[in-house]
Design an enzyme around this catalytic site. Structure first.
Site, PDB file in Angstrom:
ATOM      1  CE  LYS A 243      -3.849  -2.225   2.406  1.00 52.33           C
ATOM      2  NZ  LYS A 243      -4.550  -2.433   3.686  1.00 52.33           N
TER       3      LYS A 243
ATOM      4  CD  GLN B 260      -3.498  -4.909   6.750  1.00 51.72           C
ATOM      5  OE1 GLN B 260      -3.559  -3.888   6.073  1.00 51.72           O
ATOM      6  NE2 GLN B 260      -4.012  -6.050   6.337  1.00 51.72           N
TER       7      GLN B 260
ATOM      8  CG  ASP C 106      -9.495  -0.695   5.027  1.00 54.95           C
ATOM      9  OD1 ASP C 106      -9.123  -0.925   3.859  1.00 54.95           O
ATOM     10  OD2 ASP C 106      -8.801  -0.968   6.023  1.00 54.95           O
TER      11      ASP C 106
END
Length: 294
Positions: free
Chosen positions: A53, A97, A120
């Site tokens: 990312k 994460q 997200d």
């Protein structure tokens, strides 16, 4: 032989489009979008994903920051950092994460993220807006699948779409999005899962099969009809004799289904790159809609 839904190719096109847009932003003397990633512990897969990312951010011209915490971090400390990011005028979007260590309530962490920075697309407010077909951040993997179907002009209107897997990250949102009044969408959707008996009775009737099960080579050619569109979200490391010691395998038995399907995503190189590209797209959207950039 099926035609390939090439996620690697399309993701590169999307990232180039974003890069050009960011270049124009910077030329107008404005700061670039800023994405922050929070990584807890040393999970190998999570570290690889976060590093990718950050690499994507660099390619499109975003500013990126990685905040690393030990696996022993307290829930209170993590919530404090999230509150800080929520209030920062220099941060447009951030991700935490997953998975998180057992001492941390994952739901509490997700709820603490400002929905306007939830790139997200996991916050219940964003999920609810998605279900109501309102503008919002879509979860990156379903967003990537929709974009792949759109770019390849795969007809979804009135088609029977069978989804295998009901996770909140892929299966559930995908079932909502494929049934929405839009393109891609307007499908008749069947959501199957691990407790669905005789799944092949559903997949054999499907025009589109989207599988996110995490079971290597689960979907065989005798489970799909001729000309079906197959989207494989699964990715599992399977040990082999190669230098790496493993290979990446999807939910779909690619070799057999490739001879029967009309379109199919490869693993790797299908859905995975699209997921990462859509995180960049969500971050750009967060930047453009931010109250700090009016």
């Amino acid at each position: 032989m099926a035609q390939i839904l090439d996620g690697l190719k399309v993701s590169k096109e999307i990232k180039e489009e974003i890069r050009i847009e960011v270049e124009k932003i910077v030329q107008n003397h404005r700061r670039p979008p800023h994405l922050v990633a929070i990584l807890v512990g040393k999970n190998g897969a999570s570290m690889t994903y976060v590093n990718n990312k950050i690499k994507d951010c660099h390619e499109v011209g975003f500013r990126s920051s990685l905040l690393e915490f030990p696996s022993t971090v307290s829930e209170a400390e993590l919530l404090e950092k999230i509150d800080e990011l929520n209030k920062s005028k220099e941060v447009d979007g951030f991700i935490v994460q997953l998975p998180l260590p057992p001492q941390i309530d994952q739901e509490k962490i997700i709820m603490a993220i400002d929905p306007r920075k939830d790139v997200d697309g996991f916050h219940p407010e964003n999920f609810g807006k998605m279900a109501l077909e309102m503008d919002t951040f879509l979860p990156a993997t379903p967003f990537g699948i929709l974009t792949l179907l759109e770019r390849y002009q795969i007809d979804t209107k009135g088609k029977h779409c069978v989804i295998i897997g009901r996770s909140r990250i892929v299966g559930k949102p995908m079932s909502i999005l494929m049934g929405r009044k839009d393109f891609p969408g307007n499908s008749t959707v069947t959501l199957t899962h691990s407790y669905t008996p005789h799944i092949e009775q559903y997949t054999l009737k499907a025009d589109i099969v989207i599988t996110a099960l995490g079971d290597p080579n689960f979907l065989k050619a005798n489970m799909i009809k001729d000309g079906a569109v197959i989207v494989d979200v699964g990715i599992t490391r399977v040990e082999d004799d190669s230098k790496k010691g493993y290979r990446l395998v999807g939910d779909v038995d690619f070799e057999s289904c490739n001879d029967k399907a009309s379109w199919i995503t490869p693993v790797p190189g299908g859905v995975g790159p699209m997921t990462r590209a859509m995180l960049m797209k969500n971050t750009l959207l967060a930047y453009k809609t931010s109250v700090y950039n009016d």
